[in-house]
Design an enzyme around this catalytic site. Sequence first.
Site, PDB file in Angstrom:
ATOM      1  CE  LYS A 102     -21.717 -69.627  28.645  1.00 25.59           C
ATOM      2  NZ  LYS A 102     -22.562 -68.366  29.320  1.00 25.59           N
ATOM      3  CE  LYS A 107     -16.076 -70.487  36.040  1.00 25.59           C
ATOM      4  NZ  LYS A 107     -16.968 -69.773  35.291  1.00 25.59           N
ATOM      5  CE  LYS A 133     -18.372 -62.617  39.458  1.00 23.44           C
ATOM      6  NZ  LYS A 133     -17.403 -63.501  38.680  1.00 23.44           N
ATOM      7  CG  ASP A 220     -10.508 -63.435  30.459  1.00 17.77           C
ATOM      8  OD1 ASP A 220     -10.249 -64.114  29.387  1.00 17.77           O
ATOM      9  OD2 ASP A 220     -10.290 -62.458  30.643  1.00 17.77           O
TER      10      ASP A 220
END
Length: 360
Positions: A102, A107, A133, A220
């Site tokens: 998520k 991560k 990002k 996502d």
Amino acid sequence: MSSFSCRDAHRAGEFYRTVAGYDIVRETEQIKTRIGYMSQRFSLYENLTVVENITFFGGVYGLSRPEIRRRSAPPDGEGSLQVQLDPKVKIGNAKVFAVYGKGGIGKSTTSSNLSVAFSKLGKRVLQIGCDPKHDSTFTLTKKLMPTVIDALEAVDFHAEELRLDDFVFKGYNGVMCVEAGGPPAGTGCGGYVVGQTVKLLKEHHLLEDTDVVIFDVLGDVVCGGFAAPLQHADRALIVTANDFDSIFAMNRIVQAIGAKAKNYNVRLGGVIANRSDATDQIDKFNSATGLRTLAHFPLLDEIRKSRLQKSTLFELPDSPAVQAVQNEYLRLAAQLWAGGDPLPAVPMKDRDIFDLLGFD
């Protein structure tokens, strides 16, 4: 490409019309082999569905209905819209891990520290950040690095003009770092960018000198940037916390990996419990689905501070807590390098997760 016009011709006392020298009534099949069709608008016909547009244009070019269905069927299953990468571009002999979870679960922190752990074991490591990002590797490099998209824009997308050091940077303990980047929000597919990144690395022969590749993947689940690394990875690792939202997202990731495993070599490697002192909810989910926890990192303030300090955990001052986390990463890296059987996990239905998790 030639252009043809319709002409009047005369034969045996009668007039007829020709295109490219062929009779438009008697020799239609010969004409089809010489001409093409281009719609006046560079778009689909709005009054037709996507499938109807494909069927229409396929029919114009003489394809049979069975052939149209075969060519238009998504290789990753019904409903898949995954960007197809060049099947000839393969990473090679390196062990490839894709890290999922998520958004905001840690991560990038996990990926960077795992990369360092592999490097401490003497492995040549490449970490690829797959989030627009481009913040996957900054604890390794100490700053936000230019992305592959930035590098391509600088040479007006003439990839042959790029040098390796235009988009690959050395981080802590020799870990090589790449940020794929991505298109501006709502303007393109991150999956294409990941594919181009791997292609560039292959062309510059970096992958030949790499033992371990770690993809740090955005959160996502429906994005092409999420799915593209699965076409290259050997094992997918899922980072989760001991809470409902993280485990609910993990279940969706298990579904996605299961779908990809039908056509690619990727398999589930296991779960990394992060930012959690307890793992009781994760353990429940693992038991119900066939997953297994590979490593457990507690909710430790030093881990949070390491990212604020733009450092990996292996650069922090020694303390019993930091030493314990470092040893857990080293143990995880050694376990992943040694390999193991994939996990044949079966995802749960959303409603069943609601019933499973929580306190009795």
